[in-house]
Scaffold this active site. Structure first.
Site, short mmCIF file in Angstrom:
data_model
loop_
_atom_site.label_atom_id
_atom_site.label_comp_id
_atom_site.label_asym_id
_atom_site.label_seq_id
_atom_site.Cartn_x
_atom_site.Cartn_y
_atom_site.Cartn_z
N ASP A 483 0.84 -1.20 0.00
CA ASP A 483 0.00 0.00 0.00
C ASP A 483 0.88 1.26 0.00
O ASP A 483 2.09 1.19 0.25
CB ASP A 483 -0.89 -0.06 1.25
N ASP A 553 -10.74 2.28 -3.15
CA ASP A 553 -11.28 2.06 -1.80
C ASP A 553 -12.79 2.19 -1.79
O ASP A 553 -13.42 1.93 -0.76
CB ASP A 553 -10.66 3.07 -0.82
C1 DGJ Z 1 -5.82 1.90 1.86
C2 DGJ Z 1 -6.14 0.66 1.08
O1 DGJ Z 1 -6.63 0.99 -0.18
C3 DGJ Z 1 -7.14 -0.16 1.88
O2 DGJ Z 1 -7.55 -1.25 1.14
C4 DGJ Z 1 -6.52 -0.56 3.17
O3 DGJ Z 1 -5.43 -1.40 2.93
C5 DGJ Z 1 -6.07 0.67 3.94
N1 DGJ Z 1 -5.26 1.54 3.14
C6 DGJ Z 1 -5.32 0.27 5.18
O4 DGJ Z 1 -4.76 1.35 5.81
#
Ligand code: DGJ
Length: 752
Positions: A483, A553
């Site tokens: 990430d 997200d």
């Molecule tokens: C952003 C990601 O896109 C999510 O899926 C998740 O992993 C969060 N960060 C965790 O902090």
């Protein structure tokens, strides 16, 4: 590499050089690209378009003002790697500052090579070939006689895809340092501006929305200055004729294999010629080149299609799935995942995770991913990034203990990391406050309570490689979600001298690539998924290391329609990760049925993002059936040819439809989605594409339900009829299930 089912079976690749006319002709069966050396030695652009027969006249193309070169002062002459300040007032591909402060540059041909295959670009991700016969490469050397600066412009034409990869290598062949301030990967001039300019723009939670506008005189650009390719703009633009549709008309794609600051720009000049340039964003870039040193630009991939936007997507999908992605996971079926993020956020412990994994196993999930919150003391997003040691309060048996317990349940195990970040509340920051990006003496802007590590510094990349290797070697870890949750502010590297600070952003991304390259080669069997707060770095550069990307997200099924549709313009389904999440949806609060959520998420790399211990018996049965269905059709969903049928960006956006078709056109699945229902729907026929007109298909619907849609469409139908007449969609009003909002239905076609 297989060409799409209805594309030409085998493209013939060739690059010819006519020494008398000083003309290069690059071609495969889908396109011809012609460049020439002008009388003054400049490299000129002549043509990119539908294939031209070999050996016929080129008099029209080489004549006229656009094709000729006498005096470029104000003339719309076509150039392939234009310089500025000697009469061409359009945007340049290259700009440099010489030791004396002057900035004029004149590049003239000195030689060229035509080689089989495609050489790699050192330190940068790029497309590749597995066999030298898959591509041919032309390298043209240009030189500025006064300064000795040399530029090699490279073109690789692929045999099996309607694509040309371009890049440039700049070498200081002089005796004093120069400062490069612009170094584009490609620049292309064309003789008319009668195009629409299409790009994929948005923001966090709303990535890659299709935006289309008319080209107008002047400059139109999309760019990133955030340190990542960004949620806001994808490193891709498309030119398409006003009348171009998904399956008809001309379109040219420009895609940059790069994950940092980029610029994609089209300039229409006063004479209506157009220049498109693509590369590192010059606004945040300068690179000092000592005598003898060289600088390589990222690669730009140009795709020409005379068969509509779908033809552009076919080429990118094939190339990026098969000759950009690499490693053992490139061709393997990707596992169905349960990710715990939306199910628990930071609030979990080992028993909770094991209960979730066991419930996931029951419904057929294959891999459990532990997301953010497993390390340091990370109970929320205010601490611990950088401290990649397990939090024993939550996981007393460590990652290894958890991973083994999960493997015992019959699932594989995956782990979330965010290597590039550091929390000000962390041991790493206490030990190395100077590792975080910032300008000494100035405030460091926090975003999501975190700072960014200076990835331009090799010692920081070494440190991360060390600690992360330990984590990954410390247990049976089969998958990594990498990430990256914030952009860069106060760009500055303590390790660079003042005159090199312009190199910071590019060096940052080179450091990221270096870490990716080292980790993926040390752990070749791990499936890497890239992520950046959802799809903030969904770009071809990342795909070279991680063959799949967390798309957004925003997991709401209706929102995902436009996000996945826009993403599919460039990126193959094997790269588009899509999960079913709980309702009410955590981002928008919408309640959609489990069927609808799965019917959207199936078109990509499928999984779940919820707490399966909360399933009712009915949900559990439905999810188990979804997983069986996806596994049955996984190969098609992940590697089939994706065909867009109805755009959420057109009309009132109420409907979306798309389909996947197998390479032999014997199997297909159509997805049809309607946001809001209407009291008396219009007659609605969905004409399919990409089928074999001569075949008969047995048509079944998913989910199975005896309703009006099934009555109107199920049974055996001819491919010709399905393409000419289409599915009968108005029948969905005939039953109670078809009467609500947020409807999704899949049509499964199997040749009989
Ligand atoms: C952003 C990601 O896109 C999510 O899926 C998740 O992993 C969060 N960060 C965790 O902090």
């Amino acid at each position: 590499m297989v060409a799409a089912a209805d594309a030409v079976a085998r493209l013939n690749v060739a690059i010819d050089w006519d020494p008398a006319a000083r003309v290069f002709e690059l071609r495969n069966d889908a396109l011809t690209y012609i460049v020439r050396v002008h009388r003054n030695g400049a490299l000129g652009g002549v043509y990119l378009g539908p294939p031209l027969a070999v050996g016929r006249s080129r008099a029209q193309l080489l004549g006229g003002e656009f094709g000729g070169f006498d005096n470029r002062l104000g003339a719309p002459v076509a150039l392939e790697y234009p310089t500025s300040r000697s009469g061409d007032y359009r945007v340049p591909a290259i700009e440099v500052e010489h030791a004396d402060g002057s900035t004029t540059l004149d590049l003239a041909y000195t030689g060229h090579r035509i080689v089989a295959g495609k050489p790699p670009i050192t330190g940068l991700p790029s497309t590749y070939v597995e066999d030298a016969a898959e591509a041919e490469t032309l390298e043209v050397d240009l030189r500025d006689a006064v300064s000795g600066l040399e530029v090699t412009v490279a073109y690789s034409v692929f045999r099996d895809v309607a694509a040309i990869a371009r890049s440039a290598r700049i070498r200081n062949g002089g005796t004093s340092a120069v400062r490069i301030t612009t170094a584009m990967s490609a620049s292309l001039d064309m003789p008319d501006a009668d195009w629409d300019f299409v790009h994929l723009s948005g923001m966090w939670g709303r990535e890659r929305q299709v935006v289309r506008r008319r080209l107008a005189p002047g400059r139109q650009a999309i760019a990133s200055r955030r340190g990542a390719s960004s949620h806001e703009h994808n490193p891709f633009v498309l030119l398409q004729r006003r009348t171009t549709t998904e399956d008809h008309g001309e379109a040219i794609g420009f895609s940059l294999v790069y994950s940092g600051n980029f610029l994609a720009e089209a300039e229409v000049d006063a004479r209506d010629s157009i220049r498109v340039r693509l590369g590192i964003n010059p606004e945040e870039f300068a690179w000092r080149l000592e005598p003898g040193e060289a600088f390589a630009t990222p690669e730009a991939v140009l795709v020409y299609s005379a068969a509509g936007l779908g033809g552009v997507s076919d080429a990118y999908h094939t190339l990026y799935r098969e000759r950009l992605a690499r490693g053992p996971w490139r061709d393997k079926a990707r596992p169905v995942v349960l990710n715990n993020w939306e199910g628990t956020y930071f609030a979990f412990d080992e028993p909770k995770l094991l209960a979730m994994a066991s419930a996931a196993r029951e419904v057929g999930v294959e891999l459990f991913v532990l997301d953010d919150g497993w390390f340091g003391q990370r109970d929320d997003d205010t601490s611990s990034l950088g401290d990649w040691t397990v939090d024993k309060r939550k996981l007393p048996h460590g990652i290894d203990g958890l991973a083994r317990a999960i493997e015992k349940l019959g699932l594989r195990f995956g782990l979330w990391i965010e290597p590039e970040m550091v929390s000000p509340r962390s041991r790493l920051f206490e030990q190395h406050p100077d590792w975080a990006i910032g300008v000494p003496g100035r405030k460091q802007t926090e975003s999501r309570n975190q700072l960014v590590l200076d990835m331009s510094r090799p010692e920081i990349v070494d440190h991360l490689f060390g600690v992360l290797s330990e984590v990954l070697a410390g247990g049976p870890i089969s998958y990594v979600k990498w990430d990256m949750n914030r952009y860069i502010t106060e760009p500055f590297s303590r390790s660079l001298p003042a005159e090199r600070q312009g190199e910071f952003f590019h060096r940052y991304i080179l450091g990221v690539y270096d870490l990716y390259a080292r980790l993926t080669s040390a752990f070749p069997d791990i499936l890497f998924e890239s992520c950046a707060g959802g799809g903030g770095r969904f770009d071809p550069g990342m795909l070279a290391f991680a063959p799949q990307t967390w798309t957004s997200d925003d997991t709401d099924a209706m929102e995902r329609l436009s996000i996945q549709y826009g993403t599919s313009i460039v990126y193959p389904l094997s790269s588009i990760v899509a999960h079913v999440s709980a309702v009410p949806n955590h981002q928008v609060g919408r309640i959609t049925s489990l069927d609808t959520r799965a019917a959207v998420a199936f078109f990509g790399v499928f999984g779940y993002e919820l707490d399966p211990t909360t399933f009712s018996a009915e949900d559990r049965a439905a999810v188990a059936e979804q997983v069986v269905f996806y596994k049955r059709w996984r190969e098609l969903f992940q590697r089939g040819r994706f065909v867009r049928l109805r755009s959420p960006f057109e009309g009132d956006g109420n409907e979306t439809a798309w389909m996947v078709v197998s390479a032999d056109a014997r199997q297909a699945i159509v997805g049809w989605y309607q946001v809001l229902n209407r009291v008396v729907p219009r007659l609605n026929r969905l004409r399919l594409r990409g089928l074999d007109p001569a075949l008969d298909y047995r048509l079944t619907l998913w989910p199975a339900r005896s309703d009006g849609l099934e009555a109107a469409n199920a049974g055996t139908r001819g491919g010709d009829e399905l393409m000419a007449a289409g599915l009968i969609l108005e029948a969905q009003r005939d039953d109670a299930a078809g009467r609500g909002d947020f409807i999704a239905r899949l049509f499964v076609l199997e040749a009989t």
